[in-house]
Scaffold this active site. Structure first.
Site, PDB file in Angstrom:
ATOM      1  N   HIS A   1       0.809  -1.219   0.000  1.00 14.47           N
ATOM      2  CA  HIS A   1       0.000   0.000   0.000  1.00 14.47           C
ATOM      3  C   HIS A   1       0.844   1.271   0.000  1.00 14.47           C
ATOM      4  O   HIS A   1       0.339   2.361   0.214  1.00 14.47           O
ATOM      5  CB  HIS A   1      -0.962   0.012   1.196  1.00 14.47           C
ATOM      6  CG  HIS A   1      -0.323  -0.440   2.478  1.00 14.47           C
ATOM      7  ND1 HIS A   1      -0.828  -1.456   3.244  1.00 14.47           N
ATOM      8  CD2 HIS A   1       0.805  -0.028   3.109  1.00 14.47           C
ATOM      9  CE1 HIS A   1      -0.052  -1.653   4.296  1.00 14.47           C
ATOM     10  NE2 HIS A   1       0.929  -0.785   4.243  1.00 14.47           N
TER      11      HIS A   1
ATOM     12  N   TYR B   1      17.354   1.944   2.401  1.00  9.67           N
ATOM     13  CA  TYR B   1      17.687   1.420   1.084  1.00  9.67           C
ATOM     14  C   TYR B   1      18.784   2.222   0.396  1.00  9.67           C
ATOM     15  O   TYR B   1      19.300   1.803  -0.644  1.00  9.67           O
ATOM     16  CB  TYR B   1      16.451   1.419   0.176  1.00  9.67           C
ATOM     17  CG  TYR B   1      15.226   0.828   0.815  1.00  9.67           C
ATOM     18  CD1 TYR B   1      15.314  -0.331   1.600  1.00  9.67           C
ATOM     19  CD2 TYR B   1      13.982   1.405   0.660  1.00  9.67           C
ATOM     20  CE1 TYR B   1      14.202  -0.864   2.195  1.00  9.67           C
ATOM     21  CE2 TYR B   1      12.849   0.865   1.251  1.00  9.67           C
ATOM     22  CZ  TYR B   1      12.971  -0.270   2.025  1.00  9.67           C
ATOM     23  OH  TYR B   1      11.867  -0.806   2.617  1.00  9.67           O
TER      24      TYR B   1
END
Length: 488
Positions: free
Chosen positions: A171, A258
């Site tokens: 989502h 990341y």
């Protein structure tokens, strides 16, 4: 319509309830069967009681069954939904705790980085077991909807090795779009049109239109910097927007894991995060949140059960993809969403075998991806670094190859920015030993890993991280909730 949906990991009570009520917002689905399965009889009992209460309150013919026998739950299922957390919070705590000893500070640790890679090693053998059951006892051509992280690794394994029709669902895109719509002053998220593409948790809004008007980089930056809340909570995302020229779907804290530039030094971590909520970068933030949520639910269960007596309101149907996909497949009412699938040329400048997250349309013919997308070069480069780690991690999990596992961790961008090869080798040994109960494919490697740890001279430290908060008690949570209610 009458068909069967099996939910694996249905003991994730809150999420299962959301999926259940979303699906029952489709009028044609009132006669279907939900088969719940989990390894926890206790959690299964709680969620079944809640769903039974919903069915009774809404006078529905919907059937709900619950069993710890997964194959029985999957028998004849047309759709299988997974929301499992293999190893639970016990293993997840090691995903956060052990890397901290080597200077690796994670906010979430469930996608890549050291924690996400080990999470994948625990999940993939189980995912392949699910796929075996689906092939053998589910309905012919059953579709597997994976909500579990690490999304890309799990979906990659299910498609490549499980040989099951699989789509990964998240989502993040919806949440990012809602933010953009808000800062641009939209009256509703529906006024914003966008193309968002990349890989899970590194998806990029590469085209934006508000009521048909193109939105450029400078306007978006100005809108975020002027927002009284997001300008403080999303400092890292705004910085990436300035440098890359596009906004990322992922939360401030998750995105920081990341990229090798923002969490490699403690002083840098505190500069870029916000402590108003776990999702903005707190050390081990999601572990704390998950622990508190579990404790809260156990204590407040009677209230959750009472709330289940209210009528289902279709106007409150969530934007989780699952119910909309099922509705499109079964009724041919077309749905546009963002789905995790094998690339196969959809994104021109990412590898063919990668699991991408990109726009697609669903109808009776299935999920049809919009092809011909080219990411901005910086976005593609960032995705490529993670894809290479994901590929090695999947292959290591399939083969039980601890050497390849160590190479995967070594090539993780944040790990590589913080740790030496010697530290990575020892850290992986330590994590495999600590989590051996959930890593059957590495059983042969555990004795040698223990021997290496006994002889190792690599120094570690006990470190709580740059920005750690303690788990709050039920009493503290209750007091905070009451204060918020009184304030507003």
């Amino acid at each position: 319509m009458s068909f069967k949906i099996a939910i694996i990991g249905a003991g994730s009570v809150g999420f299962t309830k959301k999926l259940f009520t979303d699906i029952l917002c489709v009028p044609e689905f009132k006669d279907i069967e939900f088969a719940l399965t989990d390894i926890s009889e206790h959690n299964l009992g709680m969620i079944k009681a809640i769903l039974d209460r919903i069915v009774e309150a809404n006078k529905l013919p919907t059937k709900v069954t619950a069993t710890t026998d997964r194959r029985k739950a999957l028998e004849g299922a047309r759709y299988v939904i997974s929301c499992v957390r293999v190893g639970g919070l016990e293993a997840y705590a090691d995903d956060i705790r052990i890397p901290l000893k080597y200077g690796i500070d994670q906010c979430v640790g469930d996608t890549i980085c050291a924690g996400g890679i080990l999470y994948g090693q625990r999940n993939i053998p189980v995912i392949l077991d699910f796929c075996k059951d689906i092939r053998e006892v589910a309905d012919t051509g059953a579709k597997f909807l994976n909500y579990a992280n690490p999304m890309a690794m799990n979906t990659w394994a299910a498609i490549e090795y499980g040989k099951v029709d699989t789509v990964g669902l998240c989502h993040g895109v919806q949440h990012g779009a809602a933010q953009i719509a808000e800062v641009l002053g939209a009256r509703s998220p529906g006024e914003l049109d966008y193309v968002c593409s990349g890989i899970n948790h590194q998806t990029w809004f590469i085209e934006l239109r508000l009521n048909g008007r193109p939105i450029g980089k400078d306007e978006l930056i100005a809108a975020f910097e002027a927002h009284p809340v997001y300008s403080k909570q999303e400092k890292l995302r705004i910085d990436v927007l300035k440098r890359f020229g596009v906004y990322s779907t992922e939360s401030n804290g998750h995105l920081s894991e990341y990229l090798p530039w923002y969490r490699k030094r403690p002083d840098e971590i505190t500069r870029w995060i916000d402590m108003s909520d776990w999702i903005h970068g707190e050390t081990g933030g999601y572990l704390r949140y998950s622990t508190e949520t579990r404790n809260w639910f156990e204590t407040e269960y009677p209230q959750f059960l009472e709330a289940a007596s209210k009528p289902i309101d279709p106007a409150k149907r969530s934007n989780e993809h699952a119910s909309h996909i099922l509705e499109a497949l079964e009724t041919n009412r077309v749905y546009r969403g963002h789905f995790n699938v094998k690339n196969n040329g959809v994104i021109a400048n990412l590898p063919q075998d990668a699991i991408i997250e990109s726009p697609g349309f669903v109808d009776r013919f299935g999920i049809n991806m919009a092809a011909g997308i080219t990411l901005p070069e910086a976005c593609a480069a960032t995705c490529m670094a993670s894809i290479n780690v994901q590929r090695m991690s999947v292959h290591a999990a399939i083969a039980g190859d601890i050497d390849l596992l160590k190479l995967a961790v070594l090539h993780d961008p944040l790990v590589g920015a913080v740790s030496t090869p010697e530290e990575v080798w020892q850290m992986v040994d330590e994590m495999v030993v600590a989590e051996a109960a959930w890593l059957p494919q590495y059983a042969h490697a555990v004795p040698a890993a223990k021997e290496r740890l006994a002889k190792s001279k690599v120094k570690t430290r006990e470190w709580a991280g740059a920005a750690r908060r303690s788990v709050r008690s039920i009493e503290e949570l209750r007091a905070e909730k009451a204060a918020l209610k009184q304030a507003g």
